[in-house]
Design an enzyme around this catalytic site. Structure first.
Site, PDB file in Angstrom:
ATOM      1  N   ASN A 136      16.305  14.225   4.865  1.00  0.00           N
ATOM      2  CA  ASN A 136      17.325  13.552   4.057  1.00  0.00           C
ATOM      3  C   ASN A 136      16.643  12.690   2.984  1.00  0.00           C
ATOM      4  OD1 ASN A 136      19.885  12.763   3.203  1.00  0.00           O
ATOM      5  ND2 ASN A 136      20.497  11.926   5.196  1.00  0.00           N
ATOM      6  N   PHE A 137      17.430  12.198   2.063  1.00  0.00           N
ATOM      7  CA  PHE A 137      17.002  11.260   1.011  1.00  0.00           C
ATOM      8  C   PHE A 137      15.917  11.840   0.104  1.00  0.00           C
ATOM      9  CE2 PHE A 137      18.434   8.662   4.709  1.00  0.00           C
ATOM     10  CZ  PHE A 137      19.632   8.230   4.162  1.00  0.00           C
ATOM     11  N   LEU A 138      15.978  13.158  -0.125  1.00  0.00           N
ATOM     12  CA  LEU A 138      15.114  13.759  -1.150  1.00  0.00           C
ATOM     13  C   LEU A 138      15.588  13.253  -2.507  1.00  0.00           C
ATOM     14  CD1 LEU A 138      13.177  15.813  -2.468  1.00  0.00           C
ATOM     15  CD2 LEU A 138      14.954  17.556  -2.123  1.00  0.00           C
ATOM     16  N   THR A 172      21.356  18.973   4.820  1.00  0.00           N
ATOM     17  CA  THR A 172      22.584  19.297   4.095  1.00  0.00           C
ATOM     18  C   THR A 172      22.327  19.082   2.616  1.00  0.00           C
ATOM     19  OG1 THR A 172      23.382  17.019   4.276  1.00  0.00           O
ATOM     20  CG2 THR A 172      24.114  18.550   5.976  1.00  0.00           C
ATOM     21  N   LEU A 388      23.642  11.974   7.759  1.00  0.00           N
ATOM     22  CA  LEU A 388      24.050  10.785   6.995  1.00  0.00           C
ATOM     23  C   LEU A 388      23.916  11.003   5.486  1.00  0.00           C
ATOM     24  CD1 LEU A 388      22.198   8.334   9.361  1.00  0.00           C
ATOM     25  CD2 LEU A 388      24.634   8.907   9.367  1.00  0.00           C
TER      26      LEU A 388
END
Ligand code: NHW
Ligand code: EN5
Length: 388
Positions: A136-138, A172, A388
């Site tokens: 996440n948080f790419l 995602t 998230l």
């Protein structure tokens, strides 16, 4: 078409028709001695930085990178604004790896210009519980886009995940990549319709006035279900039992134990909220609902800087009808001054969305697994995983 993704062990669009390919890992693990030992090269002006999120100054830099450069809607009206406390919660679950919090900074200015992260999770696909990374948080700074930095970040996080002998991942994205296991729709339930309309998040419906709209979305002042209360530390065992039994129904879902439940579901102010129904007679915990807090910055609006949004997380009903339970979740979110309550059409959410006056959003969320094939994919209602 996908110069990078074509080289990766993910479902390729061209294999979609091949019925001979089995479910499960796409390629086998390699011996750890064969995992590349040193970081992938970056363009000369940049360097890798393993992030210490206990360092408040570093956390503030990460917060700021994301607040200015992370995900926006398709019309660039809103941008996710994950809080520092949320980022710490999201990135430091039980047994997290600091090496999976990967920053890129400019050598000269030392400014953080890109980031990607992973956290460990056990995720079950059909009857196979697999150790995975949730990626996440790419994020790449707006000024450094389209320079093929994202593939370097993805290869580097993959290398560091492999070093922990983990070979699968879940993630995602709002964009289509090879190949989603399922595609979900965002739904939105107005809590503060006037503000949502003022900032352009929603519109006044045809033949609707503002006062009719405000009335349409009115909610009771307090939850209606007897025994509905906030989750506490003493509830972890009961909530874990409820959640494990429920998530067993889905094709893809996390395998949560009590340690995970304490981290992911115990309430933290303005990060995650969880409520349950304790039977007033038997004191048994029969139902559970939760949401996380993710505000969005409102871009270019004179009156408002942020939208306060709640996102439906994990919900379990055994006695209280799910629709009634979620109505109580809407009521507490309204009490706490959220402007909108968002949910995906995952798990059994379809059963309450329309009835509780959620409307479909313009955004989609595609779910992916790395190095794990699920032939023909699954339906959103078969998915028991919320990232998230
Ligand atoms: S999705 C949110 C991603 N972040 C944002 O949208 C923030 C705003 N955008 C940006 O910062 C949640 C940039 O546009 C980013 C791309 C950084 C997105 N996922 O550097 P280039 C996540 O964090 C591919 C995966 O030139 P850029 C999940 C694209 O298809 N790939 O583009 C992250 C192309 O490859 P192709 C993405 O715009 C999951 C290449 O990147 C992508 O400057 C990561 C272009 O690179 C996306 N969201 O930077 C995968 N967006 O083959 C984890 C673009 O098509 C995989 N691309 O040519 C698992 C790893 C672990 C495995 C462990 C065993
Ligand atoms: C990684 N964890 O597009 C996530 N949001 O619908 C990364 N639309 O808020 C990927 N465009 O429909 C995230 N209002 C992908 C999502 C990116 C953000 C995004 C969408 C989801 C969204 C809003 C605002 C649209 C503004 C113009 C939207 C309509 C609400 C309306 C309320 C009343 C009933 C009908 C619907």
């Amino acid at each position: 078409r996908h110069k990078f993704w074509e080289t990766q062990p993910v479902g390729q669009f061209r294999d979609a028709a091949d019925a001979s390919l089995p479910d499960g890992p796409i390629e086998p693990p390699t011996p750890l001695s064969e995992v590349r030992a040193d970081p992938y090269p970056l363009p000369a002006a940049f360097e890798w930085l393993t992030c210490d999120l206990d360092d408040d100054a570093l956390l503030a830099d990460l917060y700021s990178l994301l607040a200015h450069n992370y995900v926006e809607d398709d019309e660039n009206m809103f941008r996710f604004n994950y809080s520092p406390a949320f980022l710490r919660w999201a990135l430091k679950p039980p047994s997290f790896f600091r090496a999976w919090h990967i920053g890129v900074r400019a050598k000269e200015s030392k400014r953080l210009v890109a980031f990607i992260s992973g956290v460990p999770a056990r995720i079950r696909a059909r009857d196979d519980v697999v150790r995975m990374a949730e990626i996440n948080f790419l994020c790449v700074h707006k000024k450094l886009r389209s320079k093929r930095l994202a593939p370097v970040l993805i290869r580097e996080v993959t290398r560091r995940v492999h070093q922990e002998n983990i070979w699968q991942a879940a993630y995602t994205a709002g964009v289509v990549l090879p190949t989603p296991i399922t595609t979900c729709r965002y739904w939105h339930r107005s809590l503060n319709p006037k503000k949502l309309i003022d900032v352009g998040f929603s519109r006044l419906g045809p033949r609707m006035t503002m006062s009719r709209t405000v009335r349409l979305y009115k909610l009771p002042d307090a939850p209606l279900t007897p025994g509905f209360r906030r989750m506490e530390l003493r509830d972890v065992a009961a909530v874990t039992r409820l959640l494990r039994a429920y998530l067993a129904k889905f094709v893809v879902a996390p395998d949560f134990d009590e340690v995970d439940v304490e981290h992911w579901l115990l309430p933290q102010e303005d990060v995650v909220d969880s409520y349950l129904v304790e039977s007033p007679e038997t004191h048994e915990v029969t139902d559970f609902c939760s949401f996380y807090t993710l505000p969005s910055s409102v871009l270019n609006n004179a009156n408002y800087a942020t939208l306060k949004a709640a996102y439906s997380y994990y919900n379990v009903s055994t006695k209280t009808p799910l629709q009634q339970l979620m109505n109580d979740a809407l009521i507490v979110a309204k009490q706490k001054n959220y402007d909108v309550f968002n949910a995906l059409d995952v798990m059994e959410n379809e059963s309450f969305l329309k009835e509780l006056k959620f409307g479909p959003g313009d955004g989609q969320l595609h779910y992916y697994l790395y190095n794990y094939r699920i032939r023909n994919g699954i339906k959103p209602s078969e998915l028991g995983l919320v990232l998230l």
